[in-house]
Design an enzyme around this catalytic site. Sequence first.
Site, PDB file in Angstrom:
ATOM      1  N   ASP B 176       0.761  -1.046  -0.041  1.00 52.64           N
ATOM      2  CA  ASP B 176       0.068  -0.067   0.179  1.00 52.64           C
ATOM      3  C   ASP B 176       0.838   1.158  -0.008  1.00 52.64           C
ATOM      4  OD1 ASP B 176      -3.115   0.449   0.704  1.00 52.64           O
ATOM      5  OD2 ASP B 176      -1.950   2.239   1.838  1.00 52.64           O
ATOM      6  N   ASP B 193      -1.758   9.636  -9.763  1.00 54.48           N
ATOM      7  CA  ASP B 193      -1.882   8.754 -10.861  1.00 54.48           C
ATOM      8  C   ASP B 193      -0.234   8.446 -11.271  1.00 54.48           C
ATOM      9  OD1 ASP B 193      -4.363   8.708 -10.755  1.00 54.48           O
ATOM     10  OD2 ASP B 193      -4.805   9.875 -12.628  1.00 54.48           O
ATOM     11  N   GLU B 219      -4.981   2.241  -4.083  1.00 57.71           N
ATOM     12  CA  GLU B 219      -3.366   2.554  -3.795  1.00 57.71           C
ATOM     13  C   GLU B 219      -2.779   1.300  -3.403  1.00 57.71           C
ATOM     14  OE1 GLU B 219      -5.596   4.148  -2.151  1.00 57.71           O
ATOM     15  OE2 GLU B 219      -4.773   4.624  -0.128  1.00 57.71           O
TER      16      GLU B 219
END
Lengths: 109, 316
Positions: B176, B193, B219
């Site tokens: 993560d 992004d 994410e």
Amino acid sequence: MTTGNPGPTSGPVRSEFADDAEMTELVQMFVDELPERISQLNEAWNSADCQRLEHIAHQLKGASAGYGFSVVGEAAAQLEESVRQAEDNLSAATRQFDELVDLCRRATM
Amino acid sequence: MQQQEQQPVLLLIDDSPSIHRLLGFKLKNEGLDFLAAFSGDEGLELAKSNQPSLILLDLNMPIMDGFETLHALKDDPETIEIPVIVLSGTTKPEEKVKAFELGAMDFVCKPFDIHELRVRINSAIRISRLMRMLELRAQIDGLTGLWNRAHFNERMGTELEAAQRGESEIALALCDLDKFKNLNDTFGHPAGDAVLQGFAAVLNAELRSYDIACRYGGEEFAIILPDTNLEQARSVCERVRVKISERVWPNYPKLSATASFGLTHIGADGRTDASAFVDAADTALYAAKEGGRNQVKVYSELPEAGDGPAKLALAS
């Protein structure tokens, strides 16, 4: 082109692609193999092997037009059909057999 | 995933050499590679070993006819996806119906018009290529180009089963990106992004060819590491962790990104199921976050591991 018109009954049967330079070699190979086809047809006929006869006719039907011999292909289709219908009495298909063999003999570049 | 566009391969199954020659000649400028089979049996074998883009299949063949061959092709998972155009000397509708019912994509009567056959071949190849692309797209994440969650869900199960059947080890890492919401708020969504894509680039560069990287959620990423022991898995994760933290973001000079990793593993004789395996990795990931982020935690080394759902996995 051939419907309703039996065409000449003697003389050479020319490939519709005779003037196509690209196709010459290929058509010639096909023509060169026809005597072998004829003897296979005769063999099957003489031994009354309907299945074999039908199969050779079927192959000729499928390929001939591609090499510019649609009359041969049509004759082969007729033989295939009449052998199928004749079942064990091959004599009913004599005319179609003779016609196909005759056309194969006359086929040329 | 990195498939190259190759010249399509056409397999012709027809017992008549005249047809092979004719098609080879007429289609020579179509940019196709040809494979020739003169019987159904031979065709099946070539279809399996060469995986052609398209099969042209004659119906009327001695011994094994076209219908039998078609049936066998569509009955085998290795050949079921290959599109088949049936060639036939008969024009009977019931034959056409049967061919389509058995799974043919198209039907062409002999003697065929070569122009018609040509466009039908090209159309069949185009349709099947699009179908494959759609199938693949449905399993790929658009932003990162990694496998998506749907693929992960399916793949985790099959990889785990394969490992247990073959008595090999397997590891799973969930990772993560740290404080990703902050990053988005500070630098904007395009920066977020870019970091997701950058993380995917690091994964592509650092993972081994047989590792399976997936975008698991926003994410969050999952990495399946087949045939990998715990120490190897740990070093893969460490490598990725260091690379992402060192990465420079040209458009965002002040940005720095880190990630946390939760790792779990089963040995050659270990047993677990996919959901317990994922839970264990998730627990380890949570511990990595609690421990201050930017680190790798291993499930079996956590103090609470004994109570976890992957207890079975630890028996080994």
